[in-house]
Design a protein around this motif. Sequence first.
Motif, PDB file in Angstrom:
ATOM      1  N   TYR A 240     -65.183  97.830  27.331  1.00 13.06           N
ATOM      2  CA  TYR A 240     -64.509  96.824  26.521  1.00 13.06           C
ATOM      3  C   TYR A 240     -64.906  96.951  25.044  1.00 13.06           C
ATOM      4  O   TYR A 240     -64.060  96.943  24.145  1.00 13.06           O
ATOM      5  CB  TYR A 240     -64.839  95.420  27.043  1.00 13.06           C
ATOM      6  CG  TYR A 240     -64.133  94.316  26.298  1.00 13.06           C
ATOM      7  CD1 TYR A 240     -62.773  94.086  26.487  1.00 13.06           C
ATOM      8  CD2 TYR A 240     -64.814  93.502  25.395  1.00 13.06           C
ATOM      9  CE1 TYR A 240     -62.104  93.082  25.811  1.00 13.06           C
ATOM     10  CE2 TYR A 240     -64.165  92.503  24.705  1.00 13.06           C
ATOM     11  CZ  TYR A 240     -62.809  92.292  24.922  1.00 13.06           C
ATOM     12  OH  TYR A 240     -62.160  91.300  24.230  1.00 13.06           O
ATOM     13  N   VAL A 241     -66.221  97.102  24.800  1.00  9.41           N
ATOM     14  CA  VAL A 241     -66.710  97.229  23.417  1.00  9.41           C
ATOM     15  C   VAL A 241     -66.115  98.476  22.778  1.00  9.41           C
ATOM     16  O   VAL A 241     -65.623  98.444  21.628  1.00  9.41           O
ATOM     17  CB  VAL A 241     -68.263  97.267  23.391  1.00  9.41           C
ATOM     18  CG1 VAL A 241     -68.766  97.658  22.003  1.00  9.41           C
ATOM     19  CG2 VAL A 241     -68.827  95.940  23.804  1.00  9.41           C
ATOM     20  N   ARG A 242     -66.078  99.579  23.528  1.00  9.86           N
ATOM     21  CA  ARG A 242     -65.514 100.820  23.008  1.00  9.86           C
ATOM     22  C   ARG A 242     -64.027 100.626  22.674  1.00  9.86           C
ATOM     23  O   ARG A 242     -63.537 101.086  21.630  1.00  9.86           O
ATOM     24  CB  ARG A 242     -65.680 101.949  24.020  1.00  9.86           C
ATOM     25  CG  ARG A 242     -65.346 103.336  23.478  1.00  9.86           C
ATOM     26  CD  ARG A 242     -65.540 104.416  24.530  1.00  9.86           C
ATOM     27  NE  ARG A 242     -66.926 104.588  24.928  1.00  9.86           N
ATOM     28  CZ  ARG A 242     -67.364 104.577  26.190  1.00  9.86           C
ATOM     29  NH1 ARG A 242     -66.536 104.406  27.178  1.00  9.86           N
ATOM     30  NH2 ARG A 242     -68.645 104.734  26.436  1.00  9.86           N
ATOM     31  N   ALA A 243     -63.310  99.935  23.529  1.00  5.85           N
ATOM     32  CA  ALA A 243     -61.875  99.718  23.311  1.00  5.85           C
ATOM     33  C   ALA A 243     -61.633  98.871  22.061  1.00  5.85           C
ATOM     34  O   ALA A 243     -60.780  99.184  21.242  1.00  5.85           O
ATOM     35  CB  ALA A 243     -61.272  99.018  24.526  1.00  5.85           C
ATOM     36  N   VAL A 244     -62.438  97.826  21.891  1.00  4.38           N
ATOM     37  CA  VAL A 244     -62.260  96.930  20.744  1.00  4.38           C
ATOM     38  C   VAL A 244     -62.616  97.646  19.444  1.00  4.38           C
ATOM     39  O   VAL A 244     -61.897  97.552  18.437  1.00  4.38           O
ATOM     40  CB  VAL A 244     -63.108  95.630  20.915  1.00  4.38           C
ATOM     41  CG1 VAL A 244     -63.117  94.804  19.663  1.00  4.38           C
ATOM     42  CG2 VAL A 244     -62.560  94.815  22.092  1.00  4.38           C
TER      43      VAL A 244
END
Length: 249
Positions: A240-244
Amino acid sequence: MRLNLKIWRQAGPRAAGRLVDYAASGVSPDMSFLEMLDVVNEDLIKRGEDAIAFDSDCREGICGMCSLVVNGVPHGPDRGTTVCQLHMRRFKDGDSITIEPWRAKAFPIVKDLVVDRSAFDRIIASGGYVSINVGGAPDGNTIPIPKGVSETAMDSAACIGCGACVAACKNASAHLFMGAKISHLALLPQGQQERHQRVVAMIEQADAEGFGSCSNEGECEAVCPKEIPISNIARMTREYVRAVLTASK
Ligand code: SF4
Ligand code: FES
Protein backbone atom coordinates in the motif's frame (compact mmCIF):
# COMPACT_ATOMS: atom_id res chain seq x y z
CA MET A 1 -22.97 -37.86 25.06
CA ARG A 2 -25.41 -35.34 26.45
CA LEU A 3 -24.65 -31.64 26.03
CA ASN A 4 -26.12 -28.37 27.23
CA LEU A 5 -26.17 -25.95 24.33
CA LYS A 6 -26.74 -22.20 24.38
CA ILE A 7 -27.45 -21.15 20.79
CA TRP A 8 -27.99 -17.66 19.37
CA ARG A 9 -31.47 -17.43 17.85
CA GLN A 10 -32.47 -14.39 15.82
CA ALA A 11 -35.49 -14.48 13.49
CA GLY A 12 -34.12 -11.92 11.02
CA PRO A 13 -31.67 -9.06 10.46
CA ARG A 14 -33.73 -6.54 12.43
CA ALA A 15 -35.17 -8.88 15.07
CA ALA A 16 -33.78 -8.98 18.60
CA GLY A 17 -31.64 -12.05 19.22
CA ARG A 18 -31.01 -14.09 22.36
CA LEU A 19 -29.24 -17.22 23.56
CA VAL A 20 -31.64 -20.18 23.85
CA ASP A 21 -30.93 -23.34 25.88
CA TYR A 22 -31.13 -26.74 24.17
CA ALA A 23 -30.34 -30.18 25.56
CA ALA A 24 -28.65 -32.35 22.93
CA SER A 25 -28.70 -36.08 23.63
CA GLY A 26 -27.50 -39.11 21.68
CA VAL A 27 -24.42 -37.23 20.43
CA SER A 28 -21.65 -39.56 19.25
CA PRO A 29 -18.02 -38.50 19.86
CA ASP A 30 -17.42 -39.41 16.20
CA MET A 31 -19.87 -36.79 14.94
CA SER A 32 -18.61 -33.53 13.55
CA PHE A 33 -19.80 -30.35 15.26
CA LEU A 34 -22.15 -29.63 12.34
CA GLU A 35 -23.55 -33.19 12.42
CA MET A 36 -24.34 -32.61 16.10
CA LEU A 37 -26.29 -29.48 15.06
CA ASP A 38 -28.04 -31.54 12.35
CA VAL A 39 -29.26 -33.92 15.10
CA VAL A 40 -30.51 -30.98 17.19
CA ASN A 41 -32.33 -29.63 14.11
CA GLU A 42 -33.94 -33.01 13.33
CA ASP A 43 -35.39 -33.01 16.87
CA LEU A 44 -36.66 -29.43 16.47
CA ILE A 45 -38.29 -30.26 13.12
CA LYS A 46 -39.95 -33.38 14.60
CA ARG A 47 -41.41 -31.16 17.32
CA GLY A 48 -42.67 -28.68 14.69
CA GLU A 49 -40.21 -25.98 15.76
CA ASP A 50 -38.06 -23.74 13.56
CA ALA A 51 -34.68 -25.34 12.74
CA ILE A 52 -31.52 -23.44 13.70
CA ALA A 53 -30.08 -21.70 10.62
CA PHE A 54 -26.32 -22.12 10.12
CA ASP A 55 -24.02 -22.05 7.08
CA SER A 56 -22.09 -24.96 5.62
CA ASP A 57 -21.23 -26.39 2.24
CA CYS A 58 -18.19 -28.67 1.76
CA ARG A 59 -17.85 -29.79 5.41
CA GLU A 60 -14.24 -30.61 4.49
CA GLY A 61 -12.46 -27.38 5.50
CA ILE A 62 -12.30 -26.08 1.94
CA CYS A 63 -15.14 -23.69 1.14
CA GLY A 64 -15.10 -21.27 4.09
CA MET A 65 -18.88 -21.34 4.57
CA CYS A 66 -19.04 -22.63 8.15
CA SER A 67 -18.89 -19.74 10.57
CA LEU A 68 -19.64 -20.47 14.22
CA VAL A 69 -18.16 -18.97 17.36
CA VAL A 70 -17.86 -21.89 19.81
CA ASN A 71 -17.38 -20.93 23.46
CA GLY A 72 -16.12 -17.52 22.34
CA VAL A 73 -13.64 -18.77 19.73
CA PRO A 74 -14.30 -18.52 15.96
CA HIS A 75 -14.22 -22.10 14.56
CA GLY A 76 -13.89 -23.50 18.10
CA PRO A 77 -11.03 -24.83 20.24
CA ASP A 78 -8.83 -26.69 17.69
CA ARG A 79 -6.09 -24.61 16.03
CA GLY A 80 -5.91 -24.65 12.26
CA THR A 81 -9.34 -26.28 12.01
CA THR A 82 -12.65 -25.11 10.55
CA VAL A 83 -15.70 -25.76 12.70
CA CYS A 84 -16.94 -28.33 10.15
CA GLN A 85 -13.80 -30.36 10.88
CA LEU A 86 -14.17 -30.05 14.66
CA HIS A 87 -15.33 -33.33 16.21
CA MET A 88 -17.46 -33.94 19.27
CA ARG A 89 -14.72 -36.10 20.83
CA ARG A 90 -13.14 -32.72 21.68
CA PHE A 91 -15.93 -32.27 24.26
CA LYS A 92 -17.02 -34.26 27.33
CA ASP A 93 -20.39 -35.69 28.30
CA GLY A 94 -22.30 -33.00 30.21
CA ASP A 95 -20.33 -30.07 28.75
CA SER A 96 -21.99 -26.68 28.18
CA ILE A 97 -21.31 -25.16 24.75
CA THR A 98 -22.23 -21.63 23.65
CA ILE A 99 -22.68 -21.19 19.89
CA GLU A 100 -22.86 -17.72 18.34
CA PRO A 101 -22.53 -16.18 14.86
CA TRP A 102 -19.59 -14.06 13.62
CA ARG A 103 -20.13 -10.60 15.12
CA ALA A 104 -19.00 -7.62 13.03
CA LYS A 105 -20.77 -4.58 11.61
CA ALA A 106 -19.68 -5.55 8.09
CA PHE A 107 -21.14 -9.09 8.55
CA PRO A 108 -24.82 -8.41 9.41
CA ILE A 109 -26.80 -11.33 10.80
CA VAL A 110 -29.25 -12.86 8.29
CA LYS A 111 -30.82 -15.39 10.66
CA ASP A 112 -29.66 -17.24 13.80
CA LEU A 113 -26.03 -18.24 13.08
CA VAL A 114 -25.93 -17.11 9.44
CA VAL A 115 -24.21 -13.83 8.57
CA ASP A 116 -23.94 -11.98 5.26
CA ARG A 117 -20.29 -12.12 4.13
CA SER A 118 -20.86 -10.51 0.72
CA ALA A 119 -18.60 -7.64 1.87
CA PHE A 120 -15.67 -10.02 1.22
CA ASP A 121 -16.94 -10.64 -2.33
CA ARG A 122 -17.06 -6.88 -2.96
CA ILE A 123 -13.48 -6.48 -1.68
CA ILE A 124 -12.32 -9.23 -4.06
CA ALA A 125 -14.30 -7.72 -6.95
CA SER A 126 -12.80 -4.27 -6.27
CA GLY A 127 -9.27 -5.39 -7.06
CA GLY A 128 -9.16 -9.08 -7.69
CA TYR A 129 -8.52 -9.54 -11.41
CA VAL A 130 -6.18 -8.41 -14.18
CA SER A 131 -8.10 -6.44 -16.80
CA ILE A 132 -5.43 -6.10 -19.51
CA ASN A 133 -5.23 -8.59 -22.39
CA VAL A 134 -2.35 -10.96 -21.58
CA GLY A 135 -2.91 -13.36 -24.49
CA GLY A 136 -3.24 -17.13 -24.25
CA ALA A 137 -2.12 -19.24 -21.31
CA PRO A 138 1.70 -19.77 -21.50
CA ASP A 139 3.33 -23.14 -20.84
CA GLY A 140 3.98 -23.70 -17.15
CA ASN A 141 7.77 -23.44 -17.28
CA THR A 142 8.04 -20.26 -19.40
CA ILE A 143 7.79 -18.07 -16.28
CA PRO A 144 10.39 -19.35 -13.80
CA ILE A 145 9.43 -18.65 -10.18
CA PRO A 146 11.80 -19.44 -7.29
CA LYS A 147 10.44 -22.26 -5.13
CA GLY A 148 10.42 -20.13 -1.96
CA VAL A 149 8.33 -17.46 -3.67
CA SER A 150 5.82 -19.93 -5.09
CA GLU A 151 5.51 -21.67 -1.70
CA THR A 152 4.87 -18.37 0.11
CA ALA A 153 2.31 -17.33 -2.52
CA MET A 154 0.60 -20.71 -2.21
CA ASP A 155 0.46 -20.39 1.59
CA SER A 156 -1.30 -17.03 1.17
CA ALA A 157 -3.64 -18.50 -1.46
CA ALA A 158 -4.79 -21.05 1.14
CA CYS A 159 -7.16 -18.42 2.62
CA ILE A 160 -10.72 -19.75 2.25
CA GLY A 161 -12.43 -16.40 2.93
CA CYS A 162 -14.26 -17.66 6.02
CA GLY A 163 -14.09 -14.39 7.98
CA ALA A 164 -12.93 -15.89 11.28
CA CYS A 165 -10.10 -13.33 11.35
CA VAL A 166 -12.71 -10.54 11.37
CA ALA A 167 -14.80 -12.28 14.03
CA ALA A 168 -11.78 -12.69 16.33
CA CYS A 169 -10.49 -9.12 15.98
CA LYS A 170 -11.59 -6.48 18.50
CA ASN A 171 -11.49 -3.98 15.61
CA ALA A 172 -13.38 -6.34 13.22
CA SER A 173 -10.48 -5.83 10.82
CA ALA A 174 -10.31 -7.73 7.53
CA HIS A 175 -6.55 -7.16 7.22
CA LEU A 176 -5.52 -10.82 7.41
CA PHE A 177 -8.00 -11.79 4.68
CA MET A 178 -6.91 -8.86 2.47
CA GLY A 179 -3.24 -9.41 3.26
CA ALA A 180 -3.55 -13.03 2.10
CA LYS A 181 -5.38 -12.11 -1.11
CA ILE A 182 -3.01 -9.25 -1.96
CA SER A 183 0.10 -11.28 -1.08
CA HIS A 184 -0.66 -14.26 -3.25
CA LEU A 185 -0.91 -12.03 -6.32
CA ALA A 186 1.82 -9.51 -5.40
CA LEU A 187 4.41 -12.27 -4.90
CA LEU A 188 3.97 -13.81 -8.35
CA PRO A 189 5.05 -12.38 -11.72
CA GLN A 190 1.51 -12.85 -13.05
CA GLY A 191 0.21 -10.49 -10.37
CA GLN A 192 2.48 -7.54 -11.14
CA GLN A 193 0.01 -5.96 -13.58
CA GLU A 194 -2.25 -3.47 -11.78
CA ARG A 195 -0.53 -4.35 -8.53
CA HIS A 196 -0.78 -0.80 -7.16
CA GLN A 197 -4.38 -0.16 -8.18
CA ARG A 198 -5.36 -3.52 -6.66
CA VAL A 199 -4.09 -2.88 -3.13
CA VAL A 200 -5.46 0.68 -3.00
CA ALA A 201 -8.89 -0.36 -4.31
CA MET A 202 -9.21 -3.31 -1.92
CA ILE A 203 -8.26 -1.27 1.15
CA GLU A 204 -10.67 1.53 0.16
CA GLN A 205 -13.45 -1.03 -0.33
CA ALA A 206 -12.78 -2.61 3.08
CA ASP A 207 -13.02 0.83 4.71
CA ALA A 208 -16.30 1.49 2.87
CA GLU A 209 -17.71 -1.84 4.09
CA GLY A 210 -17.11 -0.86 7.72
CA PHE A 211 -14.22 -3.18 8.63
CA GLY A 212 -11.89 -1.75 11.26
CA SER A 213 -8.18 -1.11 11.17
CA CYS A 214 -5.37 -3.37 12.41
CA SER A 215 -3.70 -2.80 15.79
CA ASN A 216 -1.47 -5.91 15.67
CA GLU A 217 -3.45 -7.95 18.22
CA GLY A 218 -2.66 -11.26 16.45
CA GLU A 219 -6.09 -12.73 17.26
CA CYS A 220 -6.72 -13.24 13.54
CA GLU A 221 -3.67 -15.46 13.09
CA ALA A 222 -4.59 -17.47 16.21
CA VAL A 223 -8.03 -18.48 14.89
CA CYS A 224 -7.31 -18.73 11.16
CA PRO A 225 -8.17 -22.30 10.09
CA LYS A 226 -5.52 -22.08 7.36
CA GLU A 227 -2.90 -20.63 9.74
CA ILE A 228 -2.26 -17.61 7.52
CA PRO A 229 0.54 -15.65 9.29
CA ILE A 230 0.20 -11.94 10.07
CA SER A 231 3.33 -11.32 7.97
CA ASN A 232 0.74 -11.11 5.16
CA ILE A 233 -0.60 -7.93 6.79
CA ALA A 234 2.90 -6.42 6.88
CA ARG A 235 3.33 -7.27 3.17
CA MET A 236 -0.02 -5.63 2.36
CA THR A 237 1.03 -2.49 4.23
CA ARG A 238 4.30 -2.36 2.28
CA GLU A 239 2.34 -2.82 -0.97
CA TYR A 240 0.00 0.00 0.00
CA VAL A 241 2.79 2.44 0.95
CA ARG A 242 4.63 1.64 -2.28
CA ALA A 243 1.45 2.22 -4.31
CA VAL A 244 0.71 5.56 -2.65
CA LEU A 245 4.32 6.81 -2.98
CA THR A 246 4.45 5.75 -6.65
CA ALA A 247 1.17 7.57 -7.36
CA SER A 248 2.46 10.77 -5.71
CA LYS A 249 5.64 10.94 -7.85
S1 SF4 B 1 -7.24 -15.22 6.58
FE1 SF4 B 1 -7.83 -17.16 7.61
S2 SF4 B 1 -9.48 -16.56 9.02
FE2 SF4 B 1 -9.27 -14.90 7.52
S3 SF4 B 1 -10.73 -15.34 5.87
FE3 SF4 B 1 -8.74 -16.26 5.26
S4 SF4 B 1 -8.85 -18.38 6.02
FE4 SF4 B 1 -10.49 -17.27 7.10
S1 FES C 1 -18.29 -26.14 5.44
FE1 FES C 1 -16.70 -25.75 3.95
S2 FES C 1 -15.02 -25.11 5.18
FE2 FES C 1 -16.52 -25.68 6.65
